[in-house]
Scaffold this motif. Structure first.
Motif, PDB file in Angstrom:
ATOM      1  N   LYS A  43       1.041   4.131  -2.961  1.00 13.12           N
ATOM      2  CA  LYS A  43       0.812   5.555  -2.680  1.00 13.12           C
ATOM      3  C   LYS A  43       1.960   6.410  -3.218  1.00 13.12           C
ATOM      4  N   ASP A  70       0.842  -1.217   0.000  1.00 12.67           N
ATOM      5  CA  ASP A  70       0.000   0.000   0.000  1.00 12.67           C
ATOM      6  C   ASP A  70       0.869   1.256   0.000  1.00 12.67           C
ATOM      7  N   LYS A  71       1.945   1.242   0.762  1.00 11.25           N
ATOM      8  CA  LYS A  71       2.830   2.396   0.817  1.00 11.25           C
ATOM      9  C   LYS A  71       3.522   2.610  -0.524  1.00 11.25           C
ATOM     10  N   ASN A 102       1.712   6.558  -6.991  1.00 11.57           N
ATOM     11  CA  ASN A 102       0.595   7.426  -7.410  1.00 11.57           C
ATOM     12  C   ASN A 102       0.950   8.902  -7.264  1.00 11.57           C
ATOM     13  N   ASP A 103       1.595   9.223  -6.145  1.00 11.18           N
ATOM     14  CA  ASP A 103       2.014  10.626  -5.932  1.00 11.18           C
ATOM     15  C   ASP A 103       3.022  11.040  -7.002  1.00 11.18           C
TER      16      ASP A 103
END
Length: 443
Positions: free
Chosen positions: A30, A26-27, A33-34
């Motif tokens: 993220k 998940d990290k 995506n950023d």
């Protein structure tokens, strides 16, 4: 994620950290995506870069970074929660078959554990403690020095036994070229005195540095050489005499006393000698306390027996500093630092067992006291409290200065504790005998 500890023995352990994809994916997503939202890649509008391309170019590097962050955080948390008292830092174990292309990872770390031990403060063996007293001879000499410092100076045509000679000492080989003033009386032996007595301005005199002065330390000041050089220096120097003077000693009267002590506390020669004795013994006490702390350190290290994770610490030292050490260098470094580490552990144990602490307010007060004494040396005897507070704040904002003052305060508190709880073999000595006995130096 799963973390386990395997004890090898009382001083060594291995911690294993297992990380699976669910712990970090998940990290990683993220972060990617950023990055996709802000990436500037030719051929694509900002924010429209295909995720597949982002993953292909940056996915592995981001994953490795996130796994390492997670690994460090979880390891530190485990050490705290398990209350593991470790020495040095955890050392990662090499894994030949490690593969970053896998989704699950296992990491192993070697730990060096602090030993459990007790400190015996009731040992029958006594620690040598010196009480340094100012002798009558020392006090009389200081009275003479004061009279000389405040005396009247007059010029002489030629040097006498009691005159001051100013000149330049030169030895090209040793790089000596120093203008200094010395008292003829300070020269050692009739041979040297005979060379100087009768000299006039402009005369050039050749002297041997070996045993030139009664006090070898005088050579250090006069020639401008180091302390170590002064003790072994055996060369010839030329002295070009420039000026010869004589000091008429100041009278021991109220005018002199008031120059020395403006508060009017000294009325007689007896009062002056009492002040000299008091001030000298206060300075001697600082040296005696430092010697006592050194002696207590040696005593406690000798009397407190415990094992250390020697092999682990030697391995850790190889990578602990800025420069990587060889195995041989690490062994040598360990041997140099072992006694210091042992005392550090003993000191920590004593402070914990006896609730010896330092809070920030104490440190501020100590810093203010140090600053106040420094300011007094420059004539500011009554600084305002706000000024002290401001300076102390600036000093303590510097981590190195704060650490230095904290170490001094800890040493002060421990010394007071030792004086109350250890047995001592007290001995009263003169300063000269103290230097001779403790440092094996003839003064």
């Amino acid at each position: 994620m799963n973390i386990t500890k395997e004890s090898i023995d009382a001083l060594n352990a291995v911690v294993k950290v297992d990380i699976v994809a669910d712990d970090y994916k998940d990290k990683v997503t993220k972060v990617l995506n950023d990055y996709r939202k802000t990436a500037n890649i030719p051929g694509f509008r900002k924010g429209n870069v295909p995720m597949g391309m982002v993953k292909k170019q940056y996915g592995k590097a981001v994953m490795i970074d996130e796994v390492n962050k997670l690994l460090q955080e979880s390891l530190n948390k485990f050490l705290v929660e398990e209350k593991l008292d470790i020495l040095g830092n955890p050392l990662p174990k090499a894994q030949d078959d490690f593969n970053w292309d896998a989704e699950t990872f296992s990491f192993e770390f070697e730990l060096g554990l602090a030993p459990e031990f007790d400190v015996n403060l009731k040992s029958k063996k006594k620690v040598k403690q010196y009480n340094i007293v100012a002798t009558d001879e020392l006090i009389e000499k200081e009275v003479e020095n004061i009279q000389t410092r405040y005396g009247k100076m007059s010029s002489l045509e030629e040097a006498t036994e009691h005159s001051n000679v100013t000149g330049t000492f030169v030895n090209e080989e040793k790089g000596i070229n120093k203008k200094s003033t010395f008292l003829v009386n300070d020269l050692k032996g009739k041979k040297n005195e005979k060379k100087v007595i009768g000299a006039k301005a402009g005369d050039v005199i050749e002297l041997d540095t070996k045993k030139l002065f009664e006090d070898d330390h005088k050579l250090q000041t006069v020639l401008g050489v180091s302390h170590d050089e002064a003790h072994d220096l055996d060369v010839k120097v030329t002295l070009t005499v420039e000026e010869i003077t004589k000091t008429e000693p100041a009278e021991l009267d109220q005018e002199l006393f008031d120059k020395l002590f403006a508060d009017g506390s000294v009325k007689t020669v007896t009062d002056l000698k009492g002040k000299i004795k008091e001030d000298a013994e206060k300075q001697f006490q600082q040296q005696a306390d430092q010697q006592l702390l050194n002696a207590v350190t040696e005593h406690l290290v000798e009397e407190t027996k415990f094992d250390l994770p020697k092999e682990f610490l030697q391995k850790w030292l190889q990578t602990a500093g800025e420069k990587q050490l060889t195995e041989e260098e690490a062994v040598a470094e360990y041997e140099k630092s072992e006694k210091g580490l042992r005392y550090q552990l003993i000191e920590g144990k004593i402070m914990k067992d006896n609730d010896i602490k330092i809070d920030y307010a104490e440190l501020v007060d100590y810093a203010k006291g140090f600053i106040r004494s420094q300011m007094a040396q420059f004539g500011n005897m009554n600084p305002e409290e706000k000024e002290l507070e401001d300076i102390a704040g600036r000093v303590l904002s510097n981590q190195d200065e704060a650490r230095r003052l904290q170490e001094q305060l800890v040493a002060q508190k421990l010394l007071a504790f030792y004086k109350e709880n250890l047995k001592f073999d007290a001995k009263e000595v003169s300063y000269e005998d103290f230097i001779k006995e403790v440092y094996n130096v003839e003064k």
